[in-house]
Design an enzyme around this catalytic site. Structure first.
Site, short mmCIF file in Angstrom:
data_model
loop_
_atom_site.label_atom_id
_atom_site.label_comp_id
_atom_site.label_asym_id
_atom_site.label_seq_id
_atom_site.Cartn_x
_atom_site.Cartn_y
_atom_site.Cartn_z
N ARG A 189 19.61 -12.11 4.19
CA ARG A 189 20.93 -12.06 3.55
C ARG A 189 21.41 -13.50 3.34
O ARG A 189 21.03 -14.40 4.07
CB ARG A 189 21.93 -11.33 4.43
CG ARG A 189 21.51 -9.90 4.72
CD ARG A 189 22.69 -9.04 5.12
NE ARG A 189 22.30 -7.72 5.57
CZ ARG A 189 21.83 -6.74 4.82
NH1 ARG A 189 21.62 -6.96 3.55
NH2 ARG A 189 21.54 -5.57 5.32
N HIS A 246 0.86 -1.19 0.00
CA HIS A 246 0.00 0.00 0.00
C HIS A 246 0.89 1.24 0.00
O HIS A 246 1.95 1.25 0.62
CB HIS A 246 -0.89 0.03 1.25
CG HIS A 246 -2.10 -0.83 1.12
ND1 HIS A 246 -3.24 -0.41 0.47
CD2 HIS A 246 -2.34 -2.08 1.54
CE1 HIS A 246 -4.14 -1.37 0.51
NE2 HIS A 246 -3.62 -2.40 1.14
#
Length: 195
Positions: free
Chosen positions: A179, A111
């Site tokens: 990561r 949004h």
């Protein structure tokens, strides 16, 4: 026979009856696929589910806009998920053999939040970009897959991870943001073949 056995059998019958009754409401619904209740869906006619899939209880598939392409959510064969939420306006593709643990959220949009006087939930959709999850990947519990992400084949996403960037095939990622932690056997071979 005990009460637990009877209850489990009744659940299976209920879920099989539900699956049979709603299968025609999807763009495609493969053989031997099952949906376990409770289940929520918005615009099932834009969702394709492959063969032998298990859509676990408390899953929710949503296509919030009616002008999305058909199909918008494409789920391959033998995909397993539980308490999974998928929201798509462009495209979410989940290839064959993907395993998705409990509480995973996958979305190809967010949004907007630039209008200070408008509730965020009422602002236009933003950052719309397709999501692609490669064959045989594993998505750990409560992970979040963000718009525009491609997860390579055989990759592993650690529990509670937020994946904002692409994940190479046969690698393990974890964290917020996720990561690379390490490569899995076969990562180098797969990468050489793809290039």
């Amino acid at each position: 026979m005990n009460g637990l056995t009877v209850f489990t059998a009744l659940q299976r019958v209920r879920d099989a009856a539900f699956t049979w009754s709603v299968r025609s409401g999807f763009f495609r619904f493969g053989s031997r696929s099952r949906i376990l209740l409770p289940f929520r869906v918005v615009r099932g006619e834009k969702i394709s589910i492959g063969n032998g899939c298990l859509i676990g209880s408390n899953s929710w598939f949503m296509i919030p806009v009616d002008d999305s392409p058909t199909p918008t959510i494409l789920i391959g064969n033998r995909v397993r998920m539980n308490q999974t939420q998928i929201s798509a306006v462009s495209r979410v593709v989940i290839e064959d053999g993907v395993a998705i643990a409990r509480g995973v959220y996958i979305s190809d949009h967010t949004h907007g939040f630039n209008q200070p006087d408008v509730f965020i939930r009422d602002q236009p959709l933003d950052r719309i970009a397709p999501v692609h999850i490669g064959r045989g990947a594993w998505i750990g519990q409560s992970a979040v897959i963000m718009p525009g992400v491609t997860i390579g084949a055989g990759a592993v996403i650690g529990a509670l991870s937020v994946v904002r960037d692409d994940v190479p095939a046969r690698t393990v990622v974890a964290g917020i943001p996720a990561r690379v932690i390490r490569s899995l056997p076969g990562a180098e071979v797969r990468t050489e073949r793809q290039s």
